[in-house]
Motif scaffolding. Structure first.
Motif, short mmCIF file in Angstrom:
data_model
loop_
_atom_site.label_atom_id
_atom_site.label_comp_id
_atom_site.label_asym_id
_atom_site.label_seq_id
_atom_site.Cartn_x
_atom_site.Cartn_y
_atom_site.Cartn_z
N ARG A 106 0.82 -1.21 0.00
CA ARG A 106 0.00 0.00 0.00
C ARG A 106 0.85 1.26 0.00
NH1 ARG A 106 -4.98 0.31 3.69
NH2 ARG A 106 -4.72 2.38 2.87
N ASP A 107 1.94 1.25 0.76
CA ASP A 107 2.84 2.41 0.77
C ASP A 107 3.42 2.66 -0.62
OD1 ASP A 107 2.41 2.78 3.45
OD2 ASP A 107 4.25 1.78 4.08
N ARG A 108 3.86 1.58 -1.28
CA ARG A 108 4.43 1.73 -2.61
C ARG A 108 3.36 2.19 -3.60
NH1 ARG A 108 4.81 -1.76 -6.83
NH2 ARG A 108 4.04 -3.46 -5.57
N ARG A 109 2.17 1.63 -3.50
CA ARG A 109 1.08 2.02 -4.40
C ARG A 109 0.69 3.48 -4.20
NH1 ARG A 109 -4.61 -0.26 -3.03
NH2 ARG A 109 -4.23 1.34 -1.49
N ASP A 110 0.59 3.92 -2.96
CA ASP A 110 0.23 5.31 -2.67
C ASP A 110 1.31 6.28 -3.15
OD1 ASP A 110 -2.08 4.35 -1.54
OD2 ASP A 110 -1.41 4.62 0.54
N ARG A 111 2.57 5.90 -2.97
CA ARG A 111 3.67 6.73 -3.43
C ARG A 111 3.65 6.86 -4.96
NH1 ARG A 111 7.09 4.44 -0.17
NH2 ARG A 111 7.82 2.93 -1.68
N GLN A 112 3.37 5.73 -5.64
CA GLN A 112 3.29 5.75 -7.10
C GLN A 112 2.13 6.63 -7.56
OE1 GLN A 112 5.40 4.40 -9.27
NE2 GLN A 112 4.22 5.13 -11.03
N ALA A 113 0.98 6.53 -6.92
CA ALA A 113 -0.18 7.35 -7.29
C ALA A 113 0.12 8.83 -7.08
CB ALA A 113 -1.39 6.92 -6.48
N LYS A 114 0.82 9.14 -6.00
CA LYS A 114 1.18 10.54 -5.73
C LYS A 114 2.06 11.10 -6.85
CE LYS A 114 4.41 12.62 -2.81
NZ LYS A 114 5.22 12.55 -1.63
#
Length: 93
Positions: free
Chosen positions: A63-71
């Motif tokens: 989730r951290d990686r996914r949220d960082r990518q979306a940002k």
């Protein structure tokens, strides 16, 4: 990769009969492979970025990686609207 490391270790051990520094190099090679080699991503629990080809160890890391990518994607679209629209058009074709 493991085969190369094992072969290198065997060669260093054989050469080590003439010079004991090669044995030390063989031990160092095995240590580095165990520390940073193939199994390192599954055993480490650091919060850093995972290598691009491997799956995250935990759901929280995912989730951290996914949220960082979306940002970053939102920032890219905001800062380069024309390029983002062109890429969206190409993707929809």
């Amino acid at each position: 990769m493991g085969t190369i490391v094992i072969s290198g270790t065997v060669v260093l051990v054989v050469l080590g009969f003439g010079n004991h520094l090669y044995w030390l190099a063989a031990v160092a090679l095995l240590f580095v492979y165990v520390q940073y080699g193939r199994g390192a991503s599954s055993t480490s629990s650091s919060g850093g970025a995972a290598p691009s080809g491997s799956a995250p160890a935990t759901y929280k890391a995912y989730r951290d990686r996914r949220d960082r990518q979306a940002k970053w994607e939102r920032r890219y679209r905001r800062e380069r609207p024309l390029e983002a629209r062109r890429q969206a058009r190409e993707k929809s074709r």
